[in-house]
Design a protein around this motif. Structure first.
Motif, PDB file in Angstrom:
ATOM      1  N   LEU A  59      -8.202  -4.056  -1.838  1.00 10.42           N
ATOM      2  CA  LEU A  59      -8.981  -4.074  -2.285  1.00 10.42           C
ATOM      3  C   LEU A  59      -8.584  -3.555  -4.032  1.00 10.42           C
ATOM      4  O   LEU A  59      -9.561  -4.017  -4.912  1.00 10.42           O
ATOM      5  CB  LEU A  59     -10.281  -3.235  -2.303  1.00 10.42           C
ATOM      6  N   SER A  61      -6.785  -5.639  -5.230  1.00  2.82           N
ATOM      7  CA  SER A  61      -6.878  -6.533  -6.880  1.00  2.82           C
ATOM      8  C   SER A  61      -7.832  -6.513  -7.171  1.00  2.82           C
ATOM      9  O   SER A  61      -8.028  -7.131  -8.273  1.00  2.82           O
ATOM     10  CB  SER A  61      -6.103  -7.886  -5.820  1.00  2.82           C
ATOM     11  N   PHE A  62      -9.074  -6.443  -6.797  1.00  2.67           N
ATOM     12  CA  PHE A  62     -10.609  -6.096  -6.929  1.00  2.67           C
ATOM     13  C   PHE A  62     -11.016  -5.296  -8.427  1.00  2.67           C
ATOM     14  O   PHE A  62     -11.855  -5.186  -8.691  1.00  2.67           O
ATOM     15  CB  PHE A  62     -11.210  -6.145  -6.735  1.00  2.67           C
TER      16      PHE A  62
END
Length: 224
Positions: A59, A61-62
């Protein structure tokens, strides 16, 4: 704060101050060992930092800046603290309170301040021309061992200060309270599950995962 020291002897005050210092130093050492030695190389050695590394992989990269480990650890720390309060009691929750405050904050410090991150990169990628190259096994082993030394000493100091490092120790305490399984065994099981999960879900993470197993053993030795 004044009421804490009122009507207490000098010896009692010294003990409170000494224990507080031990827990604070221990919490910083746990955070330092995890942030500097484990995170850059995805060494999942158990504990909340191991769960944070797994969450970060999927997660990160979000989120702005791609840094999610400290956020995940902060949220999980307080969820587990509440579990400890509900299922174990106020005494245990009080013992884990200081470390539950200091550890996530220290972890965020070491993960987000550039100087510490530069140190982590030097440790992880020493001798490599490009950080995208395959990490030498020596780098992985040294990071796993030294990370374990810092975290093990940190947990040990926290225990000496009459506290608890919180985190997955809460799960261990709950398992030990409601089952006949000893704490040492339940701790090994919990960390083992986290390590195996890291090996299973993070691609090409078998060697770092094996180093994580070594790290877990070294941590246990340092605590003893």
């Amino acid at each position: 704060m004044a009421s804490l020291f009122r009507k207490r002897s000098k010896k009692e005050i010294y003990k409170i101050v000494n224990n507080t210092i031990l827990v604070v130093i221990g919490s910083f050492l746990i955070a330092f060992g995890s942030a500097i030695f484990f995170t850059k190389l995805n060494i999942v050695a158990g504990g909340l930092s191991g769960i944070g590394i797994i969450i970060q992989y999927f997660l990160g990269s979000f989120f702005p800046g791609g840094q999610l480990i400290d956020i995940a650890v902060f949220i999980l720390t307080w969820i587990l603290w509440l579990f400890g309060l509900i299922f174990i009691g106020k005494d245990f929750a009080f013992k884990t309170l200081l470390s539950s405050i200091i550890y996530p904050l220290a972890l965020a410090l070491f993960l987000r301040v550039q100087a510490f991150q530069q140190l982590a990169e030097i440790v992880a990628f020493y001798g490599m021309e490009n950080a995208t190259d395959v990490v030498p096994i020596g780098n992985l082993l040294l990071s796993a061992i030294f990370g374990a030394v810092f975290t093990g000493v940190g947990v040990g100091l926290t225990f000496l200060g009459g506290g608890s490092s919180g985190g997955v120790d809460v799960l261990v305490a709950i398992i030990s309270k409601y089952t006949p399984i000893k704490e040492s065994i339940s701790s090994f099981i919990v960390d083992g599950v986290i390590i195996i999960l890291g090996i299973a879900v993070i691609p090409n993470n078998i060697v770092p995962g094996l180093c994580g197993i070594i790290s877990a053993f070294v941590t246990a030795m340092m605590i003893e």
